[in-house]
Design an enzyme around this catalytic site. Sequence first.
Site, PDB file in Angstrom:
ATOM      1  NE  ARG A  23      -3.766  -0.586   2.221  1.00  0.00           N
ATOM      2  CZ  ARG A  23      -3.875  -1.513   3.151  1.00  0.00           C
ATOM      3  NH1 ARG A  23      -3.508  -1.439   4.487  1.00  0.00           N
ATOM      4  NH2 ARG A  23      -4.821  -2.609   2.745  1.00  0.00           N
ATOM      5  CG  ASP A 103       0.995  -4.676   7.100  1.00  0.00           C
ATOM      6  OD1 ASP A 103       0.514  -5.816   7.142  1.00  0.00           O
ATOM      7  OD2 ASP A 103       0.309  -3.617   7.456  1.00  0.00           O
ATOM      8  CG  ASP A 105       0.290 -10.476   7.468  1.00  0.00           C
ATOM      9  OD1 ASP A 105       0.091  -9.849   6.458  1.00  0.00           O
ATOM     10  OD2 ASP A 105       1.054 -11.552   7.610  1.00  0.00           O
ATOM     11  CG  ASP A 120      -6.263  -8.239   9.808  1.00  0.00           C
ATOM     12  OD1 ASP A 120      -7.486  -8.709   9.566  1.00  0.00           O
ATOM     13  OD2 ASP A 120      -5.776  -7.179   9.640  1.00  0.00           O
ATOM     14  CD  GLU A 123      -4.115 -10.189   6.062  1.00  0.00           C
ATOM     15  OE1 GLU A 123      -3.182  -9.578   5.476  1.00  0.00           O
ATOM     16  OE2 GLU A 123      -4.866  -9.618   6.762  1.00  0.00           O
TER      17      GLU A 123
END
Length: 176
Positions: A23, A103, A105, A120, A123
């Site tokens: 992102r 990141d 998660d 998460d 994930e």
Amino acid sequence: MVVPIEGEPIQIHSYKHNGHIHRIWDETMILKGTQNLIIGGNDRTIVTESDGRTWVTREPAICYFHSQHWFNVIGMIREDGIHYYCNLSSPFIYDGEAVKYIDYDLDIKVFPDMTFNLLDEDEYERHRAEMKYPEAIDRILKFHVNQLIHWIRQRKGPFSPDFIDLWYERYLTYRS
């Protein structure tokens, strides 16, 4: 090490463990920049996802990054108070172009009454297997989840009562 200049806009780049971009926040104003700490502010900034989709943040936010902690904190200023979104991540680097981090998660969402939820976990376990997170990274992240929870409960660092308000006032002076 290069440090960002206060009052200058920068991008924030989030990556995944495999090196792929996750992102990008298009513009964040530097409010404090040292080798160990970056505090930034943004409002209605464009965010680009790894698949090319874009969206715009809805409210002003103050971002906290520290070179010694495996998390970063975003304090979002909303009508009903400060909401925090905490990313378990690598410590940041700044390369003159952007603040960058990996990141991992796991996230902690903190509400204005300082209650929180760890998010998460599924994930994280999936990516841990797929991207083969080393055991050392797993131990570091679990330690920092606990450290982050301690900070939330103790109202330490970016969770202290006036932290977001103080830095938001600074952000508004740069915007005017």
